[in-house]
Write an enzyme that holds these catalytic residues in place. Structure first.
Site, PDB file in Angstrom:
ATOM      1  N   ARG A  15     112.021  29.593  19.908  1.00  0.00           N
ATOM      2  CA  ARG A  15     110.946  29.550  20.920  1.00  0.00           C
ATOM      3  C   ARG A  15     110.781  30.917  21.595  1.00  0.00           C
ATOM      4  NH1 ARG A  15     109.437  31.002  25.841  1.00  0.00           N
ATOM      5  NH2 ARG A  15     111.538  30.533  26.571  1.00  0.00           N
ATOM      6  N   ASP A  16     111.710  31.270  22.461  1.00  0.00           N
ATOM      7  CA  ASP A  16     111.600  32.526  23.206  1.00  0.00           C
ATOM      8  C   ASP A  16     111.480  33.708  22.244  1.00  0.00           C
ATOM      9  OD1 ASP A  16     111.784  34.559  25.065  1.00  0.00           O
ATOM     10  OD2 ASP A  16     113.871  34.230  25.557  1.00  0.00           O
ATOM     11  N   HIS A 207     120.924  34.486  30.719  1.00  0.00           N
ATOM     12  CA  HIS A 207     119.940  34.781  29.674  1.00  0.00           C
ATOM     13  C   HIS A 207     119.671  36.285  29.749  1.00  0.00           C
ATOM     14  CE1 HIS A 207     116.179  33.415  27.414  1.00  0.00           C
ATOM     15  NE2 HIS A 207     115.918  34.675  27.676  1.00  0.00           N
ATOM     16  N   HIS A 209     118.915  40.152  28.274  1.00  0.00           N
ATOM     17  CA  HIS A 209     118.238  40.930  27.231  1.00  0.00           C
ATOM     18  C   HIS A 209     119.016  42.233  27.025  1.00  0.00           C
ATOM     19  CE1 HIS A 209     114.016  38.931  27.129  1.00  0.00           C
ATOM     20  NE2 HIS A 209     114.977  38.052  27.171  1.00  0.00           N
ATOM     21  N   CYS A 240     110.959  43.102  23.441  1.00  0.00           N
ATOM     22  CA  CYS A 240     110.666  43.113  24.861  1.00  0.00           C
ATOM     23  C   CYS A 240     109.214  43.532  25.045  1.00  0.00           C
ATOM     24  CB  CYS A 240     111.592  44.080  25.580  1.00  0.00           C
ATOM     25  SG  CYS A 240     111.254  44.156  27.336  1.00  0.00           S
ATOM     26  N   ASN A 249     116.014  39.596  23.607  1.00  0.00           N
ATOM     27  CA  ASN A 249     117.197  38.740  23.764  1.00  0.00           C
ATOM     28  C   ASN A 249     118.422  39.320  23.063  1.00  0.00           C
ATOM     29  OD1 ASN A 249     115.914  36.367  25.044  1.00  0.00           O
ATOM     30  ND2 ASN A 249     114.749  36.297  23.138  1.00  0.00           N
TER      31      ASN A 249
HETATM   32 MG    MG Z   1     114.427  35.904  26.645  1.00  0.00          MG
END
Ligand code: MG
Length: 306
Positions: A15-16, A207, A209, A240, A249
């Protein structure tokens, strides 16, 4: 440093990750990716998002993906839900958990979801209530916890207050997102110290990055603070959007390699996971953003040659 024996990894690549990749991905590839991740031992996978398909066309196939994945016992298949329409769609797709999202920065919230932080809470309050009515667990994301591309550094107290509001509303877990990868072990420790005054570590996830190469160090700070849920993305999926060409991520392979080396259990088979990372990188025709994925597992020669 006291560290947990076990870490739960929440795989957000499908998803992300894919939402932030420029290339379209077929339903077949998404289903294969998710099934391979589950087979590699990931126990929490964010599958898709029930957002308005006209706003995020990459995820318009959420229903189809959910209908076609193999549901492995013990695996939590989750999805992002922005409103009650999305909740209804998620329920008919039999999701195991939903996630709602807001930001610790007013400007980011406005630009990302076109409302103030307070309005975002009011907007998903009925979503959380509706999910709780049917015993569906809710995860809440806060983005920009360490800094915002428009506002700069974010006060840890703002994140702590927002965490309190989300937990009081009924979220089971709050995931703290360093969306632009600006945090360092120093600022992340200050952030977690503030949030841990209002929330138990068992209710928090991180979470991070890896935009500036700080993600693993920041994860270690989180583990040392008692947090044992880490979001990551296979092959580092999801560039990003605020820094062209930069990493998004943190890669799941890199996190698992570190945790394996520290004797912390994840339940993930790293060799299998590396293959999944290579599969999706090939499917996207992009370089694998995981350092471990690129290097592979250490070969014997690397242990003996100096
Ligand atoms: Mg993310």
């Amino acid at each position: 440093m006291q560290l947990p024996d076990k870490v739960k990894i929440v795989e957000v690549g499908p998803r992300d990750g894919l939402q932030n990749e420029s290339q379209a991905v077929s339903v077949d590839t998404k289903v294969q990716l998710i099934d391979q991740l589950a087979r590699a031992g990931l126990q929490a996978i964010e599958v898709s998002s029930f957002v308005n398909p006209t706003r995020v066309p990459q995820l318009a196939d959420a229903e189809e993906v959910f209908a076609r994945i193999e549901r492995r016992a013990g695996v939590c298949y989750s999805a992002l839900v922005p409103n009650v329409t999305g909740l209804a769609r998620a329920l008919s797709s039999r999701v195991d958990e939903i996630a709602v999202f807001t930001a610790a920065s007013e400007t980011f919230c406005q630009r990302n979801i076109q409302c103030s932080i307070a309005e975002s809470l009011a907007r998903f309050e009925p979503v959380v209530r509706g999910a709780r009515d049917v015993n569906l667990p809710v995860r809440a994301y806060i983005s920009c916890v360490a800094g915002c591309p428009y506002e700069g550094p974010i006060e840890p107290g703002v994140v702590a207050d927002l965490t309190t509001a989300l937990l009081e509303m009924g979220a089971r877990e709050v995931s703290l997102g360093d969306t632009i990868g600006v945090g360092t072990p120093g600022s992340i420790q200050a952030l977690l110290d503030a949030v841990l005054t209002v929330a138990d570590a068992s209710r928090l996830a991180v979470h991070f990055h890896d935009t500036r190469g700080q993600a693993l160090a920041n994860i270690l700070i989180a583990l040392g603070s008692g947090i044992s849920v880490v979001d990551s993305s296979v092959a580092g999926l999801g560039g990003c959007p605020y820094a062209k060409g930069a990493t998004g991520n943190v890669a799941t392979e890199d996190v698992v390699y570190m945790l394996d080396g520290m004797g912390i259990q994840t339940g993930v088979d790293l060799a299998a996971l590396i293959e999944v990372g290579n599969f999706i990188s090939n499917a996207l025709g992009r370089d694998n953003a995981s350092r471990v994925g690129r290097a592979g597992l250490p070969r014997r020669a690397e242990w003996t040659e100096h």
